[in-house]
Write an enzyme that holds these catalytic residues in place. Sequence first.
Site, mmCIF file in Angstrom:
data_model
loop_
_atom_site.group_PDB
_atom_site.id
_atom_site.type_symbol
_atom_site.label_atom_id
_atom_site.label_comp_id
_atom_site.label_asym_id
_atom_site.label_seq_id
_atom_site.Cartn_x
_atom_site.Cartn_y
_atom_site.Cartn_z
ATOM 1 N N ARG A 1 0.822 -1.212 0.000
ATOM 2 C CA ARG A 1 0.000 0.000 0.000
ATOM 3 C C ARG A 1 0.857 1.264 0.000
ATOM 4 O O ARG A 1 0.333 2.379 0.119
ATOM 5 C CB ARG A 1 -0.936 -0.015 1.214
ATOM 6 C CG ARG A 1 -2.096 0.978 1.138
ATOM 7 C CD ARG A 1 -3.048 0.808 2.301
ATOM 8 N NE ARG A 1 -2.413 0.909 3.590
ATOM 9 C CZ ARG A 1 -2.204 2.054 4.245
ATOM 10 N NH1 ARG A 1 -2.586 3.185 3.731
ATOM 11 N NH2 ARG A 1 -1.616 2.040 5.423
ATOM 12 N N LYS A 2 2.154 1.142 -0.136
ATOM 13 C CA LYS A 2 3.044 2.312 -0.161
ATOM 14 C C LYS A 2 2.996 2.954 -1.548
ATOM 15 O O LYS A 2 3.968 2.945 -2.302
ATOM 16 C CB LYS A 2 4.462 1.907 0.215
ATOM 17 C CG LYS A 2 4.555 1.393 1.660
ATOM 18 C CD LYS A 2 5.946 0.869 1.973
ATOM 19 C CE LYS A 2 6.007 0.323 3.392
ATOM 20 N NZ LYS A 2 7.335 -0.282 3.706
#
Length: 293
Positions: A146-147
């Site tokens: 999710r970065k």
Amino acid sequence: MSSAGSLAHLLPPSWKGQVTAWLAEDTPSLDYAGYVVGEAGRTATLWAKSAGVLAGRPFVDEVLAQCGCSVEWHVAEGADLDPSGDGASSGRLRVATVTGPARGILVGERVALNTLSRCSGIASRSRSLAERLRKAGYSGRLAGTRKTTPGFRLVEKYGMLVGGADGHRMDLSAMVMLKDNHVWSRGSIADAVRAAREVAGFSLKIEVEVQSEAEADEAIEAGADVVMLDNFSPDVVGVAAKRLKERWRGAKPFLLEISGGLTADNVEPYVCQDVDIISTIAPRAGARVNSQA
């Protein structure tokens, strides 16, 4: 890919509003250069200048449609780009032809190219890493974390899917991820999982990030669906994963994930068939494919 549809069919109804916002950011007021060229009909060619995987066609189509233009694609979504191969000219490959008013082409050009380059770069890195893992014998899932870049998540996750990587969770609402700070704040892994299960219900999986084999046992006992071995060394991953799967076989179902600093250069030693998911920021970090119009 299934004949039932294309990855573009995954895009939510709201995505076209993001394109509108991109164009508003790039031309927030008067378009002085647009005044110079006016509305005369023109044709532009989009070229690829570096090898990779083409991804992002829906976004380019919408950018240029909102500028009054149309796009004819000469390369399929997800296809390999080879500027030195057959059909290429002078080190570049014709990818698409854009037609429309001169002002519209020039207003949408940079937004479209930047989006396509970024999305294609992510797809390229995803495919390259996935192929490397397959060659090393890995049969599990490669996932992108999710970065992502704020405001650009949809494009980046879409690019990962085109390249063959799992999108992992899209956002904080997609799965319950209990990281070390969640556990520390709650007091224990077991208590954190119990609290999460109260609100997650039957439809959401709960994943717990652990720092040791003992913490993994606690998470599995508490009912975690996914256990992430975070920042383990390659030799420890193989041993711990094997013991966990053997110890809990037939007792509690769970998936094992590894993550933490994994890149294309160091991931191969982590390949282990007892690991179900390898997650990394690598598919999107610094990704780009050179293009021009």
